[in-house]
Design an enzyme around this catalytic site. Structure first.
Site, short mmCIF file in Angstrom:
data_model
loop_
_atom_site.label_atom_id
_atom_site.label_comp_id
_atom_site.label_asym_id
_atom_site.label_seq_id
_atom_site.Cartn_x
_atom_site.Cartn_y
_atom_site.Cartn_z
N GLU A 168 0.73 -1.20 0.00
CA GLU A 168 -0.05 -0.03 -0.05
C GLU A 168 0.92 1.30 -0.05
OE1 GLU A 168 -3.77 1.85 2.52
OE2 GLU A 168 -2.87 0.05 3.30
N ASP A 174 0.68 0.23 5.79
CA ASP A 174 1.35 -1.21 5.48
C ASP A 174 2.78 -0.77 5.41
OD1 ASP A 174 -1.11 -2.24 5.70
OD2 ASP A 174 -1.17 -2.89 3.64
N SER A 200 13.10 -3.46 -12.34
CA SER A 200 14.26 -3.04 -13.04
C SER A 200 15.18 -2.11 -12.08
CB SER A 200 13.97 -2.23 -14.25
OG SER A 200 13.15 -1.27 -14.06
N VAL A 211 24.01 -10.16 10.21
CA VAL A 211 22.75 -10.40 10.55
C VAL A 211 21.78 -9.46 9.91
CG1 VAL A 211 23.25 -11.75 12.67
CG2 VAL A 211 23.17 -9.11 12.58
N ASN A 223 -5.28 -4.67 1.06
CA ASN A 223 -4.10 -5.66 1.08
C ASN A 223 -3.46 -5.72 -0.33
OD1 ASN A 223 -3.98 -6.22 3.83
ND2 ASN A 223 -5.66 -7.53 3.59
N ASP A 291 28.91 -17.98 -19.50
CA ASP A 291 29.48 -18.39 -18.12
C ASP A 291 30.80 -18.29 -17.64
OD1 ASP A 291 26.60 -18.75 -18.16
OD2 ASP A 291 26.51 -21.10 -17.72
N ASP A 325 24.56 -16.77 -17.77
CA ASP A 325 23.53 -16.02 -18.36
C ASP A 325 22.45 -17.03 -18.81
OD1 ASP A 325 24.22 -17.97 -20.30
OD2 ASP A 325 24.99 -16.96 -21.83
N SER A 327 21.59 -19.22 -20.96
CA SER A 327 21.50 -20.37 -21.89
C SER A 327 21.74 -21.62 -20.99
CB SER A 327 22.56 -20.03 -23.07
OG SER A 327 24.02 -19.73 -22.60
N HIS A 544 29.41 -62.95 -11.30
CA HIS A 544 29.78 -63.14 -9.76
C HIS A 544 28.60 -62.67 -9.02
CE1 HIS A 544 31.32 -59.00 -10.22
NE2 HIS A 544 30.92 -59.03 -9.09
N ASP A 597 32.78 -63.33 -16.84
CA ASP A 597 32.08 -62.95 -15.88
C ASP A 597 30.81 -62.14 -16.36
OD1 ASP A 597 31.10 -62.31 -13.45
OD2 ASP A 597 32.55 -60.78 -13.00
N GLY A 689 29.21 -52.78 -5.34
CA GLY A 689 27.90 -52.29 -5.55
C GLY A 689 27.87 -51.96 -7.11
N SER A 691 28.94 -53.72 -9.39
CA SER A 691 29.17 -54.81 -10.36
C SER A 691 27.93 -55.06 -11.19
CB SER A 691 29.32 -56.04 -9.39
OG SER A 691 30.75 -55.96 -8.66
N GLY A 692 28.03 -55.70 -12.42
CA GLY A 692 26.96 -56.08 -13.32
C GLY A 692 26.66 -54.71 -14.13
#
Length: 740
Positions: A168, A174, A200, A211, A223, A291, A325, A327, A544, A597, A689, A691-692
């Site tokens: 306001e 306000d 702008s 702080v 409001n 960038d 930027d 992009s 394995h 394997d 972990g 593996s495979g």
């Protein structure tokens, strides 16, 4: 003689007097007793500094044990004595409130319901946003009082910018107030604002320390939309060392962002800035105009820089600016700074030309530890190293491996092959067993010259019309080599949903970047192994992974469940789950040597391909991956040796390593059915972990399953590459078992 007042008059007079007396007494009682119970609300604010405490983040939470313990100490101290405290590490802000009159509870309830308080801890690398309640969906509430307590790290100041501000026009109704403190004290008031400000020309406030307090007060009428403000990245850094990073690192930084860090160290010291990781998009122009990170007055960096890229300034002040930027965006960077003495920039270390400091023991060890090779120049090599004519030293096991490691061919001169080896026309040595096996193990292909054999054996691609193709990688290259199109059929594979560019030394994969990646779980347990989708119903994994042990029957299909389209292990319910119908390990798998394997898994029902679930292309049996070729590994395995598995799918790029060199590094354990890949200087590798899971290679605009994660000596160790099952060697077997 007149008559006196009668009885009626006397009674009236007495009653009137009694009423007056009662009124006077009542007023006196109310004044001295009841009125004394009325209380007006008073709020006192202030701060005190605690000299013998160091601030910890737990103090931000008034319910934390640390906060309560410190509060009790302060209360006890204040009860015994109070004195002005002028120096210290923790500032305590306080408010004292007094009760309101009886009968005003409803008004107090309304006031409490329209009062809110927020706290924000701003980091130099992360953007924090505060908005008026309801913004932008609805106007702020009437009759409200809102506070935002903002705090930054020690040594920083806060910069608050309102990119939207619409209140306001009348500030008596306000208004927003911004304080250079955490309490609403008039002497710390920076500004009271209302009305409208254009994006702008945004409102901007900079605190004098770490702080700031923002308050919003509204009345009952008219409001407005409210506001949005950003706690900007960047800030002031001080002390002898510290760190900062781009917004959201290691996730992608936002577009159109500018951050500035002003670093100041003690007088007489210089600043050394190091980037452990640096990935800043160069955009479409491929130079640092879109960038970039600028060290003002020194240099500008962009693209993907080597790990631990270093910049020094001969001053106790440095300004670092990061800009993106609108992009492409990228992962960004993390940075650390430290001081050094002008006379000794690398205490007890070797200083590279690029100002990086490395351990003296790394000098002339055959590895480019500096990043600019200055630690490897003008070296005198010991007997265990190759003395290159250009002054470099290289490990002896690289001699006569067919790769010009020195850069001047010194390591490939006067080479003769050992017993059991075939000498290629280019003087490269390969195992006699590789001659005439259908693969070009010699770089010049001379191991396949003059071989009389059926050109349509398992090691080549045979067209549907019976024609045999011998050129490398004929499938899905856009050319009809067969004449019937069979080499270009079944090419709906290996396509990523995105083209952005337990893995040790890796980074988070993008969502759907590897849509063929599968997470295998023993039922009701976390991730165990990886696998790759090759069709609607078949997976490729490691043999394995499906070997029984004393407790679990890994060879039984009922033990497993497969999650497809999964990115984060915590989001399994969002992925596609399938049970396993049958498991086919290779019949010649050797559990001691990990030879052969490879295993196949058939799903209990087909899956529908989508953006998150796609097959990877299978290579032709003739495909050969030369040393130095870049491949990609991915998985949810451990991110360090002995560590826990990753939550988010990881990825990393490694390079194919010469099989002769690898066999020597791995003590003669490498067979022709294995492929070695890694970074011999260490730091990047597959681990437990993974593996495979797939080792994939990019060719003909698609990703091909070049290998399956198999074994290794630890994880990411120096001179210990990862070992992968060579999938082209098993192409015919896969076709036989699955029809794919």
């Amino acid at each position: 003689k007149k008559r006196g007042p009668g009885k009626v008059g006397i009674i009236v007079a007495v009653v009137t007097l009694a009423a007056v007396l009662a009124l006077i007494i009542g007023l006196l009682v109310w004044h001295f007793h009841c009125k004394s119970d009325l209380k007006s609300q008073k709020i006192y604010t202030g701060s005190l500094r605690i000299t013998n405490q160091v601030f910890v983040d737990a103090y931000e939470n008034s319910d934390s044990a640390e906060f309560k313990e410190l509060a009790n100490q302060v209360m006890a101290q204040v009860r015994t004595k109070f004195k002005l405290i002028c120096f210290g590490s923790v500032i305590a802000y306080y408010e004292s409130e007094f009760a309101v009159p009886a009968g005003q509870e409803a008004a107090v309830d309304q006031a409490v319901n329209t009062s809110m308080r927020f706290t924000q801890h701003a980091k130099s690398s992360a953007e924090k946003i505060i908005t008026s309640p309801g913004f932008p969906d609805k106007p702020y509430a009437p009759d409200s009082f809102v506070q935002w307590q903002l705090r930054g790290d020690p040594g920083h100041v806060l910069k608050l910018s309102f990119d939207t501000f619409n209140l306001e026009e009348n500030c008596s109704n306000d208004f927003v107030r911004v304080y250079d403190s955490l309490v609403a004290v008039d002497k710390h008031l920076m500004e009271e604002e209302c009305g409208f400000y254009s994006p702008s020309n945004p409102l901007t406030f900079i605190s004098s320390r770490n702080v700031m307090l923002v308050t919003l007060v509204t009345n009952k009428e008219e409001n407005f939309p409210g506001f949005r403000a950003q706690l900007a990245c960047g800030g002031k850094l001080s002390g002898t060392s510290g760190s900062f990073k781009s917004p959201n690192f290691p996730s992608y930084y936002p577009p159109n962002k500018t951050c500035q860090w002003d670093i100041e160290v003690p007088d007489g010291k210089y600043i050394k800035l190091r980037f452990p990781k640096f990935m800043v998009s160069t955009g479409s122009l491929n130079h640092c105009s879109e960038d970039y990170v600028q060290i003002v007055g020194k240099s500008t960096l962009c693209g993907q820089q080597p790990a631990n890229t270093m910049v020094t300034v001969n001053s106790n002040k440095m300004t670092v600016v990061f800009k993106s930027d609108s992009s492409q965006v990228d992962r960004g960077f993390n940075a650390t700074y430290e001081v050094f003495e002008p006379t000794d920039p690398c205490p007890d270390k070797f200083q590279c030309d690029n100002k990086r400091c490395v351990n003296p023991s790394l000098r002339c060890d055959g590895w480019n530890d500096c990043g600019d090779s200055t630690d490897e120049r003008n070296c005198k090599c010991d007997a265990s190293m190759i003395q290159c004519r250009n002054g470099f030293c290289k490990p002896m096991f690289w001699r006569c491996d067919g790769v010009n490691d020195c850069g001047d061919d010194t390591d490939e001169l006067n080479c003769g092959c050992k017993s059991g080896e075939f000498q290629c026309k280019n003087n490269q040595c390969v195992s006699e067993k590789l001659k005439c096996d259908g693969n070009r193990d010699c770089k010049d292909g001379s191991d396949e010259d003059g071989c009389s054999r059926d050109m349509c054996k398992d090691s080549t691609f045979m067209c549907s019309n019976g024609k045999c193709i011998t050129k490398p990688n004929p499938m899905c290259d856009g050319q009809d080599d067969c004449g019937d199109g069979s080499d270009e059929s079944n090419c709906n594979c290996g396509k990523k949903a995105y083209t952005k560019s337990r893995i040790v030394g890796g980074q988070d994969a993008d969502v759907s970047e590897f849509p063929w990646q599968v997470s295998l779980h023993v039922k009701n347990t976390p991730h165990v192994c990886g696998a790759s989708i090759i069709s609607e119903q078949w997976l490729v994994t490691a043999a394995h992974c499906v070997q029984d042990d004393a407790k679990i029957k890994y060879s039984q299909p009922g033990t497993w469940e497969a999650y497809l389209g999964l990115h984060t292990q915590k989001e399994k319910p969002k992925s596609t789950k399938r049970l396993i119908k049958q498991i086919i390990p290779h019949k010649n798998y050797n559990s001691y040597t990990y030879d052969n394997d490879i295993a196949l898994m058939e799903l209990d029902s087909p899956v529908t391909f989508s953006e998150t679930i796609r097959p990877i292309c299978l290579p032709a049996a003739t495909d050969v991956y030369p040393a130095g070729e870049t491949v990609t590994i991915s998985g949810w395995g451990a991110t360090r040796e002995g560590g826990g598995g990753a939550t988010v799918l990881q990825k990393a790029n490694v390079r194919i390593i010469n099989s002769t060199v690898c066999d020597e590094l791995m003590s003669g354990q490498i067979t022709s059915r294995m492929t070695c890949a890694g970074v011999l200087s260490g730091g990047v590798d597959a681990c437990q972990g993974d593996s495979g899971g797939p080792m994939s290679i990019f060719s003909n605009e698609r990703m091909y399953l070049a290998g399956v994660v198999s074994w290794g000596d630890g994880c990411a160790r120096r001179n210990k590459p990862g070992i992968y099952t060579n999938v082209p060697k098993f192409r015919a077997w896969i076709k036989e078992k699955t029809g794919v």
